[in-house]
Scaffold this motif. Structure first.
Motif, PDB file in Angstrom:
ATOM      1  N   GLN A 279       9.200   4.981  -8.612  1.00 50.18           N
ATOM      2  CA  GLN A 279       8.588   4.468  -7.389  1.00 50.18           C
ATOM      3  C   GLN A 279       9.531   3.551  -6.613  1.00 50.18           C
ATOM      4  O   GLN A 279       9.594   3.613  -5.396  1.00 50.18           O
ATOM      5  CB  GLN A 279       7.313   3.701  -7.736  1.00 50.18           C
TER       6      GLN A 279
ATOM      7  N   LYS B 225       0.831  -1.208   0.000  1.00 51.74           N
ATOM      8  CA  LYS B 225       0.000   0.000   0.000  1.00 51.74           C
ATOM      9  C   LYS B 225       0.866   1.258   0.000  1.00 51.74           C
ATOM     10  O   LYS B 225       0.523   2.270  -0.622  1.00 51.74           O
ATOM     11  CB  LYS B 225      -0.906   0.008   1.230  1.00 51.74           C
ATOM     12  N   SER B 226       1.997   1.204   0.690  1.00 46.64           N
ATOM     13  CA  SER B 226       2.853   2.380   0.809  1.00 46.64           C
ATOM     14  C   SER B 226       3.638   2.683  -0.456  1.00 46.64           C
ATOM     15  O   SER B 226       4.363   3.666  -0.518  1.00 46.64           O
ATOM     16  CB  SER B 226       3.840   2.191   1.972  1.00 46.64           C
TER      17      SER B 226
ATOM     18  N   GLU C  53       2.300   3.073  -3.603  1.00 45.83           N
ATOM     19  CA  GLU C  53       1.426   3.483  -4.688  1.00 45.83           C
ATOM     20  C   GLU C  53       1.500   4.963  -5.040  1.00 45.83           C
ATOM     21  O   GLU C  53       0.854   5.408  -5.976  1.00 45.83           O
ATOM     22  CB  GLU C  53      -0.029   3.158  -4.328  1.00 45.83           C
ATOM     23  N   SER C  54       2.297   5.751  -4.314  1.00 47.65           N
ATOM     24  CA  SER C  54       2.220   7.202  -4.417  1.00 47.65           C
ATOM     25  C   SER C  54       2.424   7.753  -5.815  1.00 47.65           C
ATOM     26  O   SER C  54       1.644   8.594  -6.271  1.00 47.65           O
ATOM     27  CB  SER C  54       3.222   7.849  -3.448  1.00 47.65           C
ATOM     28  N   VAL C  55       3.453   7.315  -6.520  1.00 51.58           N
ATOM     29  CA  VAL C  55       3.732   7.856  -7.856  1.00 51.58           C
ATOM     30  C   VAL C  55       2.560   7.614  -8.790  1.00 51.58           C
ATOM     31  O   VAL C  55       2.119   8.508  -9.508  1.00 51.58           O
ATOM     32  CB  VAL C  55       5.019   7.245  -8.444  1.00 51.58           C
TER      33      VAL C  55
ATOM     34  N   GLU D 246      -0.572   6.938  -7.942  1.00 48.73           N
ATOM     35  CA  GLU D 246      -1.764   7.637  -7.463  1.00 48.73           C
ATOM     36  C   GLU D 246      -1.713   9.117  -7.818  1.00 48.73           C
ATOM     37  O   GLU D 246      -2.713   9.713  -8.199  1.00 48.73           O
ATOM     38  CB  GLU D 246      -1.884   7.470  -5.940  1.00 48.73           C
ATOM     39  N   ASN D 247      -0.528   9.710  -7.736  1.00 48.07           N
ATOM     40  CA  ASN D 247      -0.370  11.123  -8.069  1.00 48.07           C
ATOM     41  C   ASN D 247      -0.647  11.411  -9.540  1.00 48.07           C
ATOM     42  O   ASN D 247      -1.011  12.538  -9.895  1.00 48.07           O
ATOM     43  CB  ASN D 247       1.046  11.605  -7.722  1.00 48.07           C
TER      44      ASN D 247
ATOM     45  N   ASN E 178       4.710  16.831  -6.217  1.00 47.13           N
ATOM     46  CA  ASN E 178       5.174  15.571  -5.629  1.00 47.13           C
ATOM     47  C   ASN E 178       6.469  15.098  -6.281  1.00 47.13           C
ATOM     48  O   ASN E 178       6.553  13.984  -6.759  1.00 47.13           O
ATOM     49  CB  ASN E 178       4.101  14.485  -5.790  1.00 47.13           C
TER      50      ASN E 178
END
Length: 230
Positions: free
Chosen positions: A94, A22-23, A25-27, A29-30, A229
Motif C-alpha cells: 500500500q 481515505k485514499s 485503503e485500497s489494498v 479493502e480489496n 487489483n
C-alpha cells in the motif's frame, strides 16, 4: 470481515502517529473478505492497543528513548510471525510498492542490520508504521520473573548519565520499585505476544524477516491479481 482498515503508526519519541488517508485503503479493502485481510485487522487492533498502553507509560513517566539512538536496530533483524509478516506486506504494497517488488528479487545482503534501517530517519525505521511487535516492545515493555512477578529493566543502550536523571541505572526493577521511581511500568511483553500468537494459532513459528517477506509478498500479489487489483 475487514471493514476498512485504518493503520495506526504507534507514536514513540519524536515520531508522529499517522493514520491512513481515505485514499490509502485500497489494498486492505480489496482483501477484506480474505483470511489475510481478517488477520491484518486483528494485528492492527493489537498494534493500536499496544500504542495506547505505551502512550500512557510515556505520558506518566516521561521516560522515552532518546532521540536519534537507533542502537537496537544494529546487528539485529527481527523474526516475524505469519500474522506480522502478513500485515507488514499489506502495508508495504500500500505504501512502498517498489520496496515490496524489490524484496522479491534475490537479497544477498550480508549485513546483520535490519534491511529497513534508515540512518536518516529519526526513528531509524523506513517502515515505522508496520514494524513488528519486538521493535514496538523493545525498551518499552516489562516481563515476568521466575516467581511470576512483573519486573522492568531499562534499555541496555540507554546512556547511563540520562538514566541517572530519572534516578535509575542499568539494573532490574520490581514493579513496585519502578512505580515508585517512575510512576508506572510498561505493558508486559509476554501478555502482548500471547495475544499476537492467538491471531494465527495454527502457525506460531517465526522466520527471519528477509526470508518470510518475499514468500508473503508473492502470495499477496497473487491474491490481488485474483481480485483484479495488481
Amino acid at each position: 470481515m475487514l471493514c476498512g482498515i485504518f493503520i495506526f503508526c504507534a507514536a514513540q519519541n519524536s515520531c508522529k502517529s499517522l493514520t491512513w488517508a481515505k485514499s490509502m485503503e485500497s489494498v486492505f479493502e480489496n482483501l477484506k473478505d480474505t483470511c489475510e485481510g481478517k488477520i491484518a485487522a486483528e494485528i492492527e487492533k493489537l498494534y493500536a492497543e499496544l500504542e495506547k498502553q505505551q502512550s500512557d507509560w510515556y505520558k506518566k513517566t516521561k521516560f522515552t528513548c532518546h532521540s536519534g539512538c537507533g542502537m537496537c536496530c544494529h546487528n539485529f533483524e527481527p523474526d516475524l510471525t505469519e500474522a506480522e509478516a502478513n500485515f507488514m506486506v499489506l502495508w508495504l504494497i500500500q505504501n512502498q510498492r517498489q520496496t515490496a517488488e524489490k524484496l522479491l528479487e534475490e537479497n544477498e545482503n550480508s549485513s546483520k542490520t535490519c534491511i529497513f534501517f534508515n540512518a536518516e530517519n529519526d526513528c531509524h525505521c523506513s517502515i515505522y508504521g508496520a514494524r513488528p511487535f519486538i521493535c514496538r516492545l523493545f525498551g518499552a515493555s516489562s516481563f515476568y520473573s521466575k516467581n511470576h512477578s512483573l519486573v522492568w529493566r531499562p534499555c541496555k543502550f540507554y546512556p547511563e548519565e540520562k538514566l541517572s536523571d530519572f534516578g535509575l541505572s542499568h539494573r532490574q526493577y520490581s514493579k513496585d520499585m519502578a512505580k515508585k521511581i517512575l510512576g508506572e511500568v510498561p505493558p508486559a511483553m509476554s501478555d502482548i505476544m500471547a495475544q499476537a500468537m492467538a491471531v494465527s494459532p495454527e502457525n506460531k513459528s517465526t522466520e527471519p524477516l528477509r526470508k518470510i517477506l518475499p514468500r508473503k509478498i508473492q502470495h499477496i500479489f497473487f491474491l490481488l491479481k485474483c481480485c483484479g487489483n495488481v
